[in-house]
Design a protein around this motif. Structure first.
Motif, PDB file in Angstrom:
ATOM      1  N   ARG A  37       9.650  -4.776 -16.310  1.00 51.11           N
ATOM      2  CA  ARG A  37       9.571  -6.227 -15.498  1.00 51.11           C
ATOM      3  C   ARG A  37       9.788  -6.371 -14.308  1.00 51.11           C
ATOM      4  O   ARG A  37      10.679  -7.035 -13.827  1.00 51.11           O
ATOM      5  CB  ARG A  37      10.501  -7.100 -16.669  1.00 51.11           C
ATOM      6  N   TRP A  38       9.137  -5.367 -13.620  1.00 44.14           N
ATOM      7  CA  TRP A  38       9.158  -5.536 -12.386  1.00 44.14           C
ATOM      8  C   TRP A  38       8.465  -6.828 -11.658  1.00 44.14           C
ATOM      9  O   TRP A  38       7.688  -7.436 -12.092  1.00 44.14           O
ATOM     10  CB  TRP A  38       8.349  -4.461 -11.466  1.00 44.14           C
ATOM     11  N   ASP A  39       9.170  -7.256 -10.511  1.00 36.88           N
ATOM     12  CA  ASP A  39       8.647  -8.259  -9.611  1.00 36.88           C
ATOM     13  C   ASP A  39       7.300  -7.982  -9.202  1.00 36.88           C
ATOM     14  O   ASP A  39       7.048  -6.808  -8.838  1.00 36.88           O
ATOM     15  CB  ASP A  39       9.607  -8.738  -8.542  1.00 36.88           C
ATOM     16  N   PRO A  40       6.139  -8.796  -9.215  1.00 37.35           N
ATOM     17  CA  PRO A  40       4.965  -8.467  -8.910  1.00 37.35           C
ATOM     18  C   PRO A  40       4.928  -7.748  -7.219  1.00 37.35           C
ATOM     19  O   PRO A  40       4.148  -6.770  -6.979  1.00 37.35           O
ATOM     20  CB  PRO A  40       4.164  -9.511  -8.722  1.00 37.35           C
ATOM     21  N   ALA A  41       5.579  -8.344  -6.451  1.00 36.76           N
ATOM     22  CA  ALA A  41       5.961  -7.950  -4.990  1.00 36.76           C
ATOM     23  C   ALA A  41       6.174  -6.436  -5.004  1.00 36.76           C
ATOM     24  O   ALA A  41       6.113  -5.559  -4.180  1.00 36.76           O
ATOM     25  CB  ALA A  41       6.690  -8.977  -4.215  1.00 36.76           C
ATOM     26  N   GLU A  42       7.412  -6.087  -5.967  1.00 36.12           N
ATOM     27  CA  GLU A  42       7.859  -4.737  -5.948  1.00 36.12           C
ATOM     28  C   GLU A  42       6.865  -3.647  -6.331  1.00 36.12           C
ATOM     29  O   GLU A  42       6.770  -2.660  -5.926  1.00 36.12           O
ATOM     30  CB  GLU A  42       9.013  -4.759  -6.873  1.00 36.12           C
ATOM     31  N   VAL A  43       5.905  -4.114  -7.391  1.00 36.48           N
ATOM     32  CA  VAL A  43       4.646  -3.484  -7.804  1.00 36.48           C
ATOM     33  C   VAL A  43       3.635  -3.104  -6.620  1.00 36.48           C
ATOM     34  O   VAL A  43       3.442  -1.696  -6.408  1.00 36.48           O
ATOM     35  CB  VAL A  43       4.005  -4.178  -8.878  1.00 36.48           C
ATOM     36  N   LEU A  44       3.662  -3.846  -5.801  1.00 44.90           N
ATOM     37  CA  LEU A  44       2.700  -3.874  -4.694  1.00 44.90           C
ATOM     38  C   LEU A  44       3.304  -3.198  -3.513  1.00 44.90           C
ATOM     39  O   LEU A  44       2.739  -2.069  -3.060  1.00 44.90           O
ATOM     40  CB  LEU A  44       2.392  -5.318  -4.048  1.00 44.90           C
ATOM     41  N   LEU A  91       1.842   0.570  -2.390  1.00 43.57           N
ATOM     42  CA  LEU A  91       1.348   0.918  -0.828  1.00 43.57           C
ATOM     43  C   LEU A  91       2.217   1.804  -0.260  1.00 43.57           C
ATOM     44  O   LEU A  91       1.631   2.577   0.598  1.00 43.57           O
ATOM     45  CB  LEU A  91       1.463  -0.567  -0.500  1.00 43.57           C
ATOM     46  N   ASN A  92       3.527   2.096  -0.741  1.00 40.96           N
ATOM     47  CA  ASN A  92       4.091   2.975  -0.310  1.00 40.96           C
ATOM     48  C   ASN A  92       3.703   4.558  -0.808  1.00 40.96           C
ATOM     49  O   ASN A  92       3.737   5.324   0.017  1.00 40.96           O
ATOM     50  CB  ASN A  92       5.634   2.852  -0.811  1.00 40.96           C
ATOM     51  N   GLU A  93       3.181   4.524  -1.851  1.00 39.52           N
ATOM     52  CA  GLU A  93       2.633   5.740  -2.287  1.00 39.52           C
ATOM     53  C   GLU A  93       1.507   6.136  -1.426  1.00 39.52           C
ATOM     54  O   GLU A  93       1.187   7.494  -1.211  1.00 39.52           O
ATOM     55  CB  GLU A  93       2.278   5.642  -3.789  1.00 39.52           C
ATOM     56  N   GLU A  94       0.596   5.181  -0.919  1.00 38.42           N
ATOM     57  CA  GLU A  94      -0.707   5.378  -0.227  1.00 38.42           C
ATOM     58  C   GLU A  94      -0.036   5.730   1.187  1.00 38.42           C
ATOM     59  O   GLU A  94      -0.841   6.858   1.856  1.00 38.42           O
ATOM     60  CB  GLU A  94      -1.359   4.194  -0.210  1.00 38.42           C
TER      61      GLU A  94
END
Length: 257
Positions: free
Chosen positions: A40-47, A51-54
Protein backbone atom coordinates in the motif's frame (compact mmCIF):
# COMPACT_ATOMS: atom_id res chain seq x y z
CA UNK A 1 11.50 -21.35 -2.66
CA UNK A 2 11.04 -19.55 -5.95
CA UNK A 3 9.85 -15.99 -5.93
CA UNK A 4 6.35 -15.63 -7.37
CA UNK A 5 6.26 -13.96 -10.76
CA UNK A 6 4.77 -10.48 -10.74
CA UNK A 7 1.74 -10.08 -13.00
CA UNK A 8 2.53 -8.47 -16.36
CA UNK A 9 1.68 -4.87 -17.03
CA UNK A 10 -1.38 -4.02 -19.09
CA UNK A 11 -0.57 -3.98 -22.81
CA UNK A 12 -1.51 -0.33 -23.26
CA UNK A 13 0.88 0.71 -20.47
CA UNK A 14 3.61 -1.48 -21.96
CA UNK A 15 3.16 0.25 -25.33
CA UNK A 16 3.34 3.70 -23.75
CA UNK A 17 6.57 2.89 -21.89
CA UNK A 18 8.14 1.50 -25.06
CA UNK A 19 7.13 4.58 -27.01
CA UNK A 20 8.59 6.83 -24.33
CA UNK A 21 11.80 4.75 -24.36
CA UNK A 22 11.86 3.90 -20.68
CA UNK A 23 13.39 0.40 -20.82
CA UNK A 24 14.65 0.21 -17.23
CA UNK A 25 11.42 1.53 -15.76
CA UNK A 26 9.49 -0.92 -17.95
CA UNK A 27 11.59 -3.85 -16.77
CA UNK A 28 11.19 -2.98 -13.08
CA UNK A 29 7.53 -1.96 -13.24
CA UNK A 30 5.84 -5.38 -12.71
CA UNK A 31 7.74 -6.11 -9.49
CA UNK A 32 7.51 -2.55 -8.23
CA UNK A 33 3.77 -2.34 -8.88
CA UNK A 34 3.17 -5.72 -7.22
CA UNK A 35 5.15 -4.63 -4.15
CA UNK A 36 3.38 -1.27 -4.07
CA UNK A 37 0.01 -2.98 -4.18
CA UNK A 38 0.91 -5.43 -1.40
CA UNK A 39 2.45 -2.79 0.86
CA UNK A 40 0.00 0.00 0.00
CA UNK A 41 2.62 2.48 -1.09
CA UNK A 42 1.79 6.11 -1.55
CA UNK A 43 1.45 6.87 -5.32
CA UNK A 44 4.30 9.37 -5.08
CA UNK A 45 6.59 6.62 -3.72
CA UNK A 46 5.68 4.34 -6.62
CA UNK A 47 6.56 7.06 -9.09
CA UNK A 48 9.80 7.86 -7.22
CA UNK A 49 10.97 4.21 -7.25
CA UNK A 50 10.12 3.69 -10.91
CA UNK A 51 11.86 6.86 -12.05
CA UNK A 52 14.89 6.01 -9.92
CA UNK A 53 15.12 2.63 -11.69
CA UNK A 54 15.20 4.41 -15.04
CA UNK A 55 17.82 6.94 -13.92
CA UNK A 56 20.03 4.24 -12.37
CA UNK A 57 19.77 2.08 -15.48
CA UNK A 58 20.61 4.94 -17.82
CA UNK A 59 23.58 6.01 -15.69
CA UNK A 60 24.97 2.46 -15.72
CA UNK A 61 24.52 2.22 -19.48
CA UNK A 62 26.26 5.56 -19.96
CA UNK A 63 29.24 4.41 -17.89
CA UNK A 64 29.48 1.16 -19.85
CA UNK A 65 29.46 3.13 -23.10
CA UNK A 66 32.08 5.58 -21.82
CA UNK A 67 34.34 2.73 -20.70
CA UNK A 68 34.06 1.20 -24.16
CA UNK A 69 34.64 4.53 -25.91
CA UNK A 70 37.64 5.35 -23.70
CA UNK A 71 39.42 2.28 -25.10
CA UNK A 72 41.27 1.34 -21.91
CA UNK A 73 44.13 -1.07 -22.60
CA UNK A 74 43.54 -3.70 -19.90
CA UNK A 75 40.46 -2.84 -17.87
CA UNK A 76 42.45 -2.59 -14.64
CA UNK A 77 40.99 -0.58 -11.76
CA UNK A 78 42.22 0.57 -8.38
CA UNK A 79 40.64 -2.56 -6.91
CA UNK A 80 43.68 -4.51 -8.11
CA UNK A 81 46.15 -1.73 -7.28
CA UNK A 82 48.45 -2.39 -4.31
CA UNK A 83 49.24 1.07 -2.91
CA UNK A 84 51.69 -0.22 -0.33
CA UNK A 85 53.92 -1.64 -3.09
CA UNK A 86 54.09 1.62 -5.05
CA UNK A 87 56.90 4.14 -4.71
CA UNK A 88 54.30 6.91 -5.06
CA UNK A 89 53.67 8.38 -1.57
CA UNK A 90 50.35 7.22 -0.13
CA UNK A 91 49.24 10.80 0.47
CA UNK A 92 49.86 11.59 -3.21
CA UNK A 93 47.92 8.51 -4.29
CA UNK A 94 44.96 9.48 -2.12
CA UNK A 95 44.98 13.08 -3.34
CA UNK A 96 45.08 12.05 -6.99
CA UNK A 97 42.26 9.54 -6.47
CA UNK A 98 39.90 12.35 -5.45
CA UNK A 99 40.18 13.68 -9.04
CA UNK A 100 39.94 17.24 -7.75
CA UNK A 101 42.85 18.05 -10.07
CA UNK A 102 40.68 17.06 -13.04
CA UNK A 103 38.03 19.49 -11.92
CA UNK A 104 40.70 22.21 -11.91
CA UNK A 105 41.91 21.25 -15.41
CA UNK A 106 45.33 20.32 -14.05
CA UNK A 107 47.59 17.69 -15.59
CA UNK A 108 49.32 14.60 -14.24
CA UNK A 109 52.71 13.36 -15.41
CA UNK A 110 54.07 10.10 -14.03
CA UNK A 111 57.56 9.12 -15.13
CA UNK A 112 59.82 6.32 -14.06
CA UNK A 113 61.24 2.92 -15.01
CA UNK A 114 59.19 0.32 -16.82
CA UNK A 115 57.09 -1.92 -14.58
CA UNK A 116 56.71 0.50 -11.68
CA UNK A 117 52.94 0.78 -11.96
CA UNK A 118 52.54 4.00 -13.95
CA UNK A 119 49.97 2.76 -16.46
CA UNK A 120 48.08 0.66 -13.91
CA UNK A 121 47.66 3.61 -11.56
CA UNK A 122 46.57 6.00 -14.30
CA UNK A 123 44.13 3.45 -15.72
CA UNK A 124 42.71 3.06 -12.23
CA UNK A 125 42.29 6.83 -11.95
CA UNK A 126 40.63 6.88 -15.37
CA UNK A 127 38.20 4.17 -14.25
CA UNK A 128 37.34 6.26 -11.18
CA UNK A 129 36.72 9.21 -13.52
CA UNK A 130 34.24 7.13 -15.54
CA UNK A 131 32.42 6.09 -12.36
CA UNK A 132 32.29 9.78 -11.43
CA UNK A 133 30.40 10.50 -14.66
CA UNK A 134 33.41 11.96 -16.45
CA UNK A 135 34.54 11.19 -19.98
CA UNK A 136 37.97 9.77 -20.75
CA UNK A 137 40.01 9.24 -23.92
CA UNK A 138 42.99 6.85 -23.80
CA UNK A 139 45.85 6.91 -26.30
CA UNK A 140 49.39 5.76 -26.70
CA UNK A 141 51.63 8.13 -28.62
CA UNK A 142 51.35 5.72 -31.55
CA UNK A 143 47.54 5.60 -31.61
CA UNK A 144 47.36 9.37 -31.16
CA UNK A 145 49.68 9.82 -34.13
CA UNK A 146 47.55 7.46 -36.22
CA UNK A 147 44.37 9.33 -35.30
CA UNK A 148 45.79 12.72 -36.24
CA UNK A 149 47.42 11.26 -39.36
CA UNK A 150 44.09 9.96 -40.66
CA UNK A 151 42.54 13.36 -40.00
CA UNK A 152 45.23 15.03 -42.11
CA UNK A 153 44.22 12.92 -45.10
CA UNK A 154 40.63 14.17 -45.16
CA UNK A 155 41.34 17.64 -43.77
CA UNK A 156 39.56 17.08 -40.48
CA UNK A 157 42.42 17.76 -38.07
CA UNK A 158 40.65 20.63 -36.30
CA UNK A 159 37.47 18.58 -35.83
CA UNK A 160 39.44 15.58 -34.62
CA UNK A 161 41.38 17.62 -32.08
CA UNK A 162 38.13 19.18 -30.88
CA UNK A 163 36.58 15.71 -30.50
CA UNK A 164 39.59 14.43 -28.53
CA UNK A 165 39.40 17.44 -26.23
CA UNK A 166 35.66 17.02 -25.71
CA UNK A 167 36.35 14.84 -22.67
CA UNK A 168 37.33 15.53 -19.08
CA UNK A 169 40.56 13.52 -19.03
CA UNK A 170 42.93 12.68 -21.91
CA UNK A 171 45.53 9.98 -21.27
CA UNK A 172 48.68 9.52 -23.36
CA UNK A 173 50.41 6.38 -22.17
CA UNK A 174 53.97 5.02 -22.42
CA UNK A 175 55.87 7.92 -23.95
CA UNK A 176 59.56 7.21 -24.31
CA UNK A 177 59.37 3.54 -25.20
CA UNK A 178 60.35 4.34 -28.78
CA UNK A 179 61.75 7.40 -30.57
CA UNK A 180 59.03 9.78 -31.75
CA UNK A 181 59.31 11.32 -35.19
CA UNK A 182 57.99 14.62 -36.50
CA UNK A 183 54.43 13.33 -36.96
CA UNK A 184 54.22 11.92 -33.43
CA UNK A 185 55.69 15.06 -31.89
CA UNK A 186 53.28 17.24 -33.86
CA UNK A 187 50.24 15.14 -32.89
CA UNK A 188 51.25 15.24 -29.21
CA UNK A 189 51.80 18.99 -29.31
CA UNK A 190 48.47 19.67 -31.03
CA UNK A 191 46.53 17.87 -28.30
CA UNK A 192 48.53 19.40 -25.43
CA UNK A 193 48.09 22.87 -26.91
CA UNK A 194 44.36 22.45 -27.54
CA UNK A 195 43.73 21.08 -24.05
CA UNK A 196 45.91 23.66 -22.28
CA UNK A 197 44.00 25.12 -19.30
CA UNK A 198 40.77 23.63 -20.68
CA UNK A 199 41.09 19.88 -20.08
CA UNK A 200 43.21 17.58 -17.94
CA UNK A 201 45.89 15.38 -19.47
CA UNK A 202 47.58 12.41 -17.80
CA UNK A 203 50.87 11.25 -19.27
CA UNK A 204 52.99 8.24 -18.38
CA UNK A 205 56.57 8.09 -19.54
CA UNK A 206 59.74 6.09 -19.07
CA UNK A 207 61.74 9.31 -19.22
CA UNK A 208 61.39 12.62 -17.41
CA UNK A 209 59.60 15.29 -19.48
CA UNK A 210 62.81 17.32 -19.50
CA UNK A 211 64.23 14.56 -21.69
CA UNK A 212 61.47 14.58 -24.30
CA UNK A 213 63.80 16.47 -26.64
CA UNK A 214 65.91 13.29 -26.85
CA UNK A 215 63.07 11.36 -28.50
CA UNK A 216 61.34 14.08 -30.55
CA UNK A 217 62.29 17.31 -32.35
CA UNK A 218 63.59 19.81 -29.82
CA UNK A 219 61.38 22.76 -30.80
CA UNK A 220 58.16 20.77 -30.52
CA UNK A 221 59.34 19.02 -27.37
CA UNK A 222 60.11 22.33 -25.65
CA UNK A 223 56.75 23.88 -26.55
CA UNK A 224 54.88 20.72 -25.54
CA UNK A 225 56.57 20.30 -22.17
CA UNK A 226 56.14 24.01 -21.40
CA UNK A 227 52.35 23.69 -21.70
CA UNK A 228 52.13 20.21 -20.22
CA UNK A 229 53.97 21.01 -16.99
CA UNK A 230 52.60 24.51 -16.38
CA UNK A 231 49.65 23.17 -14.35
CA UNK A 232 50.85 19.63 -13.70
CA UNK A 233 51.44 17.25 -10.83
CA UNK A 234 54.78 15.58 -11.56
CA UNK A 235 55.18 12.17 -9.94
CA UNK A 236 58.38 10.14 -10.18
CA UNK A 237 58.29 6.37 -9.67
CA UNK A 238 61.32 4.30 -8.84
CA UNK A 239 62.34 0.75 -8.02
CA UNK A 240 62.43 -2.56 -9.82
CA UNK A 241 59.80 -3.78 -12.25
CA UNK A 242 56.78 -5.36 -10.55
CA UNK A 243 56.35 -7.58 -13.59
CA UNK A 244 59.93 -8.84 -13.39
CA UNK A 245 59.61 -9.41 -9.65
CA UNK A 246 56.47 -11.49 -10.17
CA UNK A 247 58.14 -13.45 -12.95
CA UNK A 248 61.19 -14.25 -10.81
CA UNK A 249 58.89 -15.33 -7.97
CA UNK A 250 57.04 -17.67 -10.32
CA UNK A 251 53.82 -15.65 -10.10
CA UNK A 252 53.68 -14.63 -13.75
CA UNK A 253 52.16 -17.91 -14.94
CA UNK A 254 50.05 -20.78 -13.66
CA UNK A 255 52.28 -23.55 -12.29
CA UNK A 256 52.85 -26.50 -14.61
CA UNK A 257 51.47 -29.81 -13.38
Amino acid sequence: MTRPTAPPMPEDLERILRRMRLPYLRKAAPDVLATARAQRWDPAEVLRVLLNEEVTGRDSATRRMRRKTANFPTGKTLASWRPEESSIPEATQNALTTLEWVGRHENLVISGPSGTGKSHFVEGLAAVAIESDMRVAWFTLETLTQTIGKAKVDGSVARTIARICNVDLIVVDDIGMLPAGQDAAEAFYRVIDAAYERRSIAVTSNIHPSGFDTIMPKTLATATVDRLLHHAHLVITKGDSHRLAEALAGKGVMPLT
